[in-house]
Write a protein that holds these residues in place. Structure first.
Motif, PDB file in Angstrom:
ATOM      1  N   THR A  46      -4.339   8.080 -10.686  1.00 31.05           N
ATOM      2  CA  THR A  46      -3.592   6.910 -11.117  1.00 31.05           C
ATOM      3  C   THR A  46      -2.116   7.236 -11.073  1.00 31.05           C
ATOM      4  OG1 THR A  46      -3.742   7.632 -13.402  1.00 31.05           O
ATOM      5  CG2 THR A  46      -5.443   6.104 -12.629  1.00 31.05           C
ATOM      6  N   ARG A  47      -1.298   6.239 -11.322  1.00 30.63           N
ATOM      7  CA  ARG A  47       0.144   6.486 -11.369  1.00 30.63           C
ATOM      8  C   ARG A  47       0.418   7.609 -12.347  1.00 30.63           C
ATOM      9  NH1 ARG A  47       3.841   4.947  -7.893  1.00 30.63           N
ATOM     10  NH2 ARG A  47       3.629   2.833  -7.204  1.00 30.63           N
ATOM     11  N   GLY A  48       1.365   8.470 -12.051  1.00 23.13           N
ATOM     12  CA  GLY A  48       1.652   9.620 -12.899  1.00 23.13           C
ATOM     13  C   GLY A  48       0.592  10.680 -12.697  1.00 23.13           C
ATOM     14  N   GLU A  49       0.181  10.866 -11.427  1.00 26.11           N
ATOM     15  CA  GLU A  49      -0.944  11.742 -11.153  1.00 26.11           C
ATOM     16  C   GLU A  49      -0.759  13.107 -11.790  1.00 26.11           C
ATOM     17  OE1 GLU A  49      -0.884  13.665  -6.937  1.00 26.11           O
ATOM     18  OE2 GLU A  49      -0.072  11.656  -6.809  1.00 26.11           O
ATOM     19  N   GLY A  50      -1.863  13.680 -12.234  1.00 27.43           N
ATOM     20  CA  GLY A  50      -1.829  14.985 -12.861  1.00 27.43           C
ATOM     21  C   GLY A  50      -1.705  14.916 -14.371  1.00 27.43           C
ATOM     22  N   ARG A  51      -1.482  13.707 -14.913  1.00 26.95           N
ATOM     23  CA  ARG A  51      -1.307  13.590 -16.365  1.00 26.95           C
ATOM     24  C   ARG A  51      -2.532  14.069 -17.115  1.00 26.95           C
ATOM     25  NH1 ARG A  51       0.243   7.555 -17.372  1.00 26.95           N
ATOM     26  NH2 ARG A  51      -1.647   7.461 -16.169  1.00 26.95           N
TER      27      ARG A  51
ATOM     28  N   PHE B  35      -2.703   1.419   9.881  1.00 19.69           N
ATOM     29  CA  PHE B  35      -2.619   2.016   8.550  1.00 19.69           C
ATOM     30  C   PHE B  35      -3.831   2.908   8.364  1.00 19.69           C
ATOM     31  CE2 PHE B  35      -0.522  -2.056   8.336  1.00 19.69           C
ATOM     32  CZ  PHE B  35       0.677  -1.753   7.727  1.00 19.69           C
ATOM     33  N   CYS B  36      -3.626   4.040   7.716  1.00 20.71           N
ATOM     34  CA  CYS B  36      -4.729   4.966   7.511  1.00 20.71           C
ATOM     35  C   CYS B  36      -4.646   5.558   6.105  1.00 20.71           C
ATOM     36  CB  CYS B  36      -4.669   6.094   8.544  1.00 20.71           C
ATOM     37  SG  CYS B  36      -5.971   7.312   8.359  1.00 20.71           S
ATOM     38  N   CYS B  37      -5.793   5.574   5.444  1.00 20.27           N
ATOM     39  CA  CYS B  37      -5.934   6.260   4.164  1.00 20.27           C
ATOM     40  C   CYS B  37      -6.851   7.447   4.449  1.00 20.27           C
ATOM     41  CB  CYS B  37      -6.536   5.340   3.107  1.00 20.27           C
ATOM     42  SG  CYS B  37      -6.887   6.197   1.568  1.00 20.27           S
ATOM     43  N   ARG B  38      -6.290   8.631   4.525  1.00 22.92           N
ATOM     44  CA  ARG B  38      -7.083   9.820   4.860  1.00 22.92           C
ATOM     45  C   ARG B  38      -8.100  10.124   3.769  1.00 22.92           C
ATOM     46  NH1 ARG B  38      -1.632  12.232   5.749  1.00 22.92           N
ATOM     47  NH2 ARG B  38      -1.034  11.580   7.829  1.00 22.92           N
ATOM     48  N   GLU B  39      -7.680  10.005   2.506  1.00 27.57           N
ATOM     49  CA  GLU B  39      -8.581  10.308   1.386  1.00 27.57           C
ATOM     50  C   GLU B  39      -9.806   9.409   1.400  1.00 27.57           C
ATOM     51  OE1 GLU B  39      -5.666  11.261  -2.287  1.00 27.57           O
ATOM     52  OE2 GLU B  39      -5.314   9.376  -1.210  1.00 27.57           O
TER      53      GLU B  39
ATOM     54  N   GLY C 114      -3.651   4.251  -6.354  1.00 28.88           N
ATOM     55  CA  GLY C 114      -3.351   5.668  -6.209  1.00 28.88           C
ATOM     56  C   GLY C 114      -3.686   6.261  -4.855  1.00 28.88           C
ATOM     57  N   PHE C 115      -4.145   5.450  -3.902  1.00 27.12           N
ATOM     58  CA  PHE C 115      -4.479   5.967  -2.573  1.00 27.12           C
ATOM     59  C   PHE C 115      -3.231   6.057  -1.713  1.00 27.12           C
ATOM     60  CE2 PHE C 115      -8.641   4.449  -3.880  1.00 27.12           C
ATOM     61  CZ  PHE C 115      -9.447   5.480  -3.450  1.00 27.12           C
ATOM     62  N   LYS C 116      -3.134   7.120  -0.943  1.00 25.27           N
ATOM     63  CA  LYS C 116      -1.999   7.309  -0.042  1.00 25.27           C
ATOM     64  C   LYS C 116      -2.337   6.728   1.321  1.00 25.27           C
ATOM     65  CE  LYS C 116       1.153  10.662   1.942  1.00 25.27           C
ATOM     66  NZ  LYS C 116       2.315   9.839   1.688  1.00 25.27           N
ATOM     67  N   PHE C 117      -1.505   5.811   1.775  1.00 21.40           N
ATOM     68  CA  PHE C 117      -1.638   5.238   3.107  1.00 21.40           C
ATOM     69  C   PHE C 117      -0.456   5.681   3.951  1.00 21.40           C
ATOM     70  CE2 PHE C 117      -4.453   2.458   0.847  1.00 21.40           C
ATOM     71  CZ  PHE C 117      -5.368   2.030   1.793  1.00 21.40           C
ATOM     72  N   VAL C 118      -0.700   5.847   5.243  1.00 21.28           N
ATOM     73  CA  VAL C 118       0.364   6.139   6.196  1.00 21.28           C
ATOM     74  C   VAL C 118       0.317   5.085   7.293  1.00 21.28           C
ATOM     75  CG1 VAL C 118       0.456   8.612   5.735  1.00 21.28           C
ATOM     76  CG2 VAL C 118      -1.100   7.757   7.475  1.00 21.28           C
ATOM     77  N   ARG C 119       1.451   4.892   7.955  1.00 24.07           N
ATOM     78  CA  ARG C 119       1.531   3.926   9.053  1.00 24.07           C
ATOM     79  C   ARG C 119       1.479   4.650  10.384  1.00 24.07           C
ATOM     80  NH1 ARG C 119       7.069   0.958   8.284  1.00 24.07           N
ATOM     81  NH2 ARG C 119       7.691   3.054   7.774  1.00 24.07           N
ATOM     82  N   GLN C 120       0.933   3.977  11.374  1.00 25.17           N
ATOM     83  CA  GLN C 120       0.931   4.451  12.756  1.00 25.17           C
ATOM     84  C   GLN C 120       0.469   5.907  12.847  1.00 25.17           C
ATOM     85  OE1 GLN C 120       1.158   2.021  14.663  1.00 25.17           O
ATOM     86  NE2 GLN C 120       2.073   0.593  13.223  1.00 25.17           N
ATOM     87  N   GLU C 121      -0.720   6.158  12.346  1.00 25.38           N
ATOM     88  CA  GLU C 121      -1.302   7.497  12.298  1.00 25.38           C
ATOM     89  C   GLU C 121      -2.055   7.793  13.588  1.00 25.38           C
ATOM     90  OE1 GLU C 121      -1.003   9.987  10.579  1.00 25.38           O
ATOM     91  OE2 GLU C 121      -2.835  11.027  10.118  1.00 25.38           O
ATOM     92  N   SER C 122      -1.770   8.924  14.209  1.00 27.29           N
ATOM     93  CA  SER C 122      -2.505   9.351  15.399  1.00 27.29           C
ATOM     94  C   SER C 122      -3.836   9.947  14.988  1.00 27.29           C
ATOM     95  CB  SER C 122      -1.717  10.414  16.173  1.00 27.29           C
ATOM     96  OG  SER C 122      -0.593   9.832  16.767  1.00 27.29           O
ATOM     97  N   ILE C 123      -4.902   9.418  15.571  1.00 26.82           N
ATOM     98  CA  ILE C 123      -6.238   9.960  15.368  1.00 26.82           C
ATOM     99  C   ILE C 123      -6.845  10.068  16.757  1.00 26.82           C
ATOM    100  CG2 ILE C 123      -8.485   9.653  14.272  1.00 26.82           C
ATOM    101  CD1 ILE C 123      -7.025   7.844  12.221  1.00 26.82           C
TER     102      ILE C 123
ATOM    103  N   VAL D  33       0.809  -1.228   0.000  1.00 21.33           N
ATOM    104  CA  VAL D  33       0.000   0.000   0.000  1.00 21.33           C
ATOM    105  C   VAL D  33       0.836   1.269   0.000  1.00 21.33           C
ATOM    106  CG1 VAL D  33      -1.957  -1.132   1.122  1.00 21.33           C
ATOM    107  CG2 VAL D  33      -0.300   0.099   2.527  1.00 21.33           C
ATOM    108  N   ARG D  34       2.131   1.169   0.236  1.00 24.10           N
ATOM    109  CA  ARG D  34       2.965   2.378   0.302  1.00 24.10           C
ATOM    110  C   ARG D  34       3.149   2.992  -1.077  1.00 24.10           C
ATOM    111  NH1 ARG D  34       9.139   0.607   0.244  1.00 24.10           N
ATOM    112  NH2 ARG D  34       9.340   2.813   0.379  1.00 24.10           N
ATOM    113  N   ASP D  35       3.554   4.244  -1.102  1.00 20.40           N
ATOM    114  CA  ASP D  35       3.852   4.966  -2.348  1.00 20.40           C
ATOM    115  C   ASP D  35       2.685   4.953  -3.339  1.00 20.40           C
ATOM    116  OD1 ASP D  35       6.436   5.494  -1.469  1.00 20.40           O
ATOM    117  OD2 ASP D  35       7.237   3.669  -2.368  1.00 20.40           O
ATOM    118  N   ARG D  36       1.465   5.022  -2.823  1.00 16.82           N
ATOM    119  CA  ARG D  36       0.258   5.045  -3.663  1.00 16.82           C
ATOM    120  C   ARG D  36       0.144   3.824  -4.571  1.00 16.82           C
ATOM    121  NH1 ARG D  36      -2.466   9.849  -3.319  1.00 16.82           N
ATOM    122  NH2 ARG D  36      -1.298  11.576  -2.466  1.00 16.82           N
ATOM    123  N   ARG D  37       0.658   2.679  -4.110  1.00 16.00           N
ATOM    124  CA  ARG D  37       0.638   1.465  -4.924  1.00 16.00           C
ATOM    125  C   ARG D  37      -0.744   0.849  -5.060  1.00 16.00           C
ATOM    126  NH1 ARG D  37       6.160  -1.523  -2.799  1.00 16.00           N
ATOM    127  NH2 ARG D  37       7.549   0.085  -3.578  1.00 16.00           N
ATOM    128  N   LEU D  38      -1.645   1.147  -4.171  1.00 17.90           N
ATOM    129  CA  LEU D  38      -2.985   0.571  -4.241  1.00 17.90           C
ATOM    130  C   LEU D  38      -3.930   1.598  -4.844  1.00 17.90           C
ATOM    131  CD1 LEU D  38      -4.803  -1.857  -3.617  1.00 17.90           C
ATOM    132  CD2 LEU D  38      -5.286  -0.810  -1.416  1.00 17.90           C
TER     133      LEU D  38
END
Length: 179
Positions: A118-123, A53-57, A37-46, A30-35
């Motif tokens: 998608t990969r290459g966002e903004g294209r 793991f958290c996907c804010r979007e 295009g969603f951004k995941f972070v680890r150990q997110e404080s909420i 899931v890192r580097d928008r591999r899933l």
């Protein structure tokens, strides 16, 4: 208040450094928008909780649990509070990630909204002025015609005659024999 933030950051950093094998396997996928295009972070404080793991979007939290979390009252209270904050929570057993990572990834993808990029966002963003798929339109690199190089002083001049051109530079690898 600054000291509490530093302590919490140190705690989260320690969790990232001592991740389980299941966390490592999921993070790799899931890192580097591999899933999608969603951004995941680890150990997110909420709030006062830390999500694995958290996907804010996508407003999605993924928790990987060992046997100690079975029937946990603390987890039920935590999940209820996070749901009120607008998050969906998916829980997977560590063994499930180890034995069926494809199924885990399919489940995560199924609960996420349509991909934000998608990969290459903004294209495809018209504001950016990206080139069309055929390489035409605004933002496309202009096609430049390069002039013919001057003839080499020690080589015979190139000819427009196909027989002469073929004799001077035979095409390799085509299986054709020139007689």
């Amino acid at each position: 208040m600054r000291e509490a933030d530093t302590e919490r950051s140190r705690f989260r950093r320690g969790l990232r450094e001592s991740q389980t094998e299941a966390e490592r396997r999921l993070w790799y996928r899931v890192r580097d928008r591999r899933l999608a295009g969603f951004k995941f972070v680890r150990q997110e404080s909420i709030g006062r909780y830390v999500a694995d793991f958290c996907c804010r979007e996508g407003r999605l939290i993924i928790e990987l649990d060992g046997g100690q979390h079975a029937e946990s009252e603390h987890d039920r209270v935590r999940d209820a509070w996070l749901a009120v904050q607008g998050y969906r929570i998916l829980r997977f057993w560590n063994a499930e990630v180890a034995d069926n990572i494809v199924g885990v990834m399919d489940t995560i993808l199924a609960v996420l909204p349509p991909s934000p990029r998608t990969r290459g966002e903004g294209r495809d963003d018209p504001v950016v002025g990206a080139a069309s798929p055929k390489g035409e339109g605004e933002g496309a690199a202009p096609v430049e015609a390069y002039p013919e190089p001057p003839p080499h002083p020690r080589l015979p001049p190139r000819s427009g005659d196909d027989k002469v051109a073929g004799a001077l530079s035979p095409q390799a690898g085509r299986g054709e024999k020139h007689l």
